[in-house]
Design an enzyme around this catalytic site. Structure first.
Site, PDB file in Angstrom:
ATOM      1  N   CYS A 101       6.013  32.497  52.557  1.00 14.62           N
ATOM      2  CA  CYS A 101       7.053  32.706  51.551  1.00 14.62           C
ATOM      3  C   CYS A 101       7.681  34.074  51.755  1.00 14.62           C
ATOM      4  O   CYS A 101       6.964  35.062  51.960  1.00 14.62           O
ATOM      5  CB  CYS A 101       6.444  32.599  50.157  1.00 14.62           C
ATOM      6  SG  CYS A 101       7.648  32.769  48.824  1.00 14.62           S
ATOM      7  N   HIS A 143       8.267  23.368  47.887  1.00 13.67           N
ATOM      8  CA  HIS A 143       7.990  24.808  47.808  1.00 13.67           C
ATOM      9  C   HIS A 143       9.085  25.499  46.986  1.00 13.67           C
ATOM     10  O   HIS A 143       8.785  26.280  46.071  1.00 13.67           O
ATOM     11  CB  HIS A 143       7.925  25.377  49.230  1.00 13.67           C
ATOM     12  CG  HIS A 143       7.723  26.845  49.303  1.00 13.67           C
ATOM     13  ND1 HIS A 143       6.545  27.415  49.725  1.00 13.67           N
ATOM     14  CD2 HIS A 143       8.551  27.896  49.016  1.00 13.67           C
ATOM     15  CE1 HIS A 143       6.653  28.734  49.701  1.00 13.67           C
ATOM     16  NE2 HIS A 143       7.871  29.046  49.274  1.00 13.67           N
ATOM     17  N   GLU A 144      10.343  25.201  47.296  1.00 13.57           N
ATOM     18  CA  GLU A 144      11.455  25.841  46.583  1.00 13.57           C
ATOM     19  C   GLU A 144      11.540  25.355  45.139  1.00 13.57           C
ATOM     20  O   GLU A 144      11.824  26.137  44.232  1.00 13.57           O
ATOM     21  CB  GLU A 144      12.777  25.618  47.323  1.00 13.57           C
ATOM     22  CG  GLU A 144      12.808  26.120  48.755  1.00 13.57           C
ATOM     23  CD  GLU A 144      12.380  27.579  48.933  1.00 13.57           C
ATOM     24  OE1 GLU A 144      12.510  28.388  47.988  1.00 13.57           O
ATOM     25  OE2 GLU A 144      11.904  27.914  50.031  1.00 13.57           O
ATOM     26  N   HIS A 147       9.365  27.301  42.934  1.00 11.53           N
ATOM     27  CA  HIS A 147       9.910  28.607  42.541  1.00 11.53           C
ATOM     28  C   HIS A 147      10.726  28.512  41.247  1.00 11.53           C
ATOM     29  O   HIS A 147      10.731  29.448  40.446  1.00 11.53           O
ATOM     30  CB  HIS A 147      10.803  29.195  43.643  1.00 11.53           C
ATOM     31  CG  HIS A 147      10.055  29.927  44.705  1.00 11.53           C
ATOM     32  ND1 HIS A 147       9.252  31.016  44.446  1.00 11.53           N
ATOM     33  CD2 HIS A 147      10.009  29.750  46.045  1.00 11.53           C
ATOM     34  CE1 HIS A 147       8.747  31.472  45.577  1.00 11.53           C
ATOM     35  NE2 HIS A 147       9.175  30.712  46.564  1.00 11.53           N
TER      36      HIS A 147
END
Length: 181
Positions: A101, A143-144, A147
């Site tokens: 990341c 993953h994004e 966030h």
């Protein structure tokens, strides 16, 4: 604006907050942010970046998979802005692979993710989209997406034994010619 985008690092509270929905994708500040995020992902050798990573609390991320020094075997795709995304379906199959990341430099973790997902989002032009992703690109999207919900990949690692230094990871992929990054 690209010059002024600073990456938020682990410990910055914005990385742990729920990002706010975007009301109007056509607003100039949102369009400028999309362009700046695309440029930042390329400049940082990332395959994705979310608005909270540059201290912007909005539900927007870029998926920009392409081979680069951090992910030499990544598939190539056109950088795609995903605004107000929703994960609407996923496979039962989970796959573990290494993730890094931009907001947590120097560390990789072995993270379980769904092998296939389906996502609804608004594109940069304001049009609703529904798309399926598999394998490495599905991993980037998840993953994004995390966030936007205040989650970082470290939260998904099952054991601290599944963490390694970036340098060791690079050595591994150099030796094994891994198919994913």
């Amino acid at each position: 604006m690209t010059q002024s985008l600073q990456l938020a690092q682990l410990g910055n509270p914005i990385l742990r907050q729920l990002a706010r929905p975007i009301d109007n994708v056509h607003e100039e500040p949102i369009q400028r942010l999309i362009q700046a995020l695309k440029a930042k992902a390329v400049a940082a050798n990332g395959v994705g970046i979310a608005a909270p990573q540059v201290s912007q609390s909005c539900r927007l991320f870029i998926v920009a998979s392409r081979p680069n020094p951090r992910y030499p075997n990544a598939p190539t795709m056109e950088p795609t802005a995903m605004i107000n995304p929703q994960l609407v379906a996923h496979s039962d199959e989970m796959v573990k692979d290494w993730e890094g990341c931009l907001s947590i430099p120097g560390i990789r973790g072995l993270v379980p993710r769904y092998q296939a997902i389906e996502v609804e989002y608004t594109n940069q032009q304001g049009k609703p989209q529904r798309q399926q992703f598999t394998d490495f690109v599905a991993r980037i999207v998840q993953h994004e997406y995390d966030h936007l919900n205040g989650i970082v990949f470290l939260d998904r690692v099952e054991s601290t034994q599944n963490l390694i230094k970036e340098q060791d990871y690079q050595q591994r992929i150099g030796n094994k010619h891994s198919s994913q990054g």
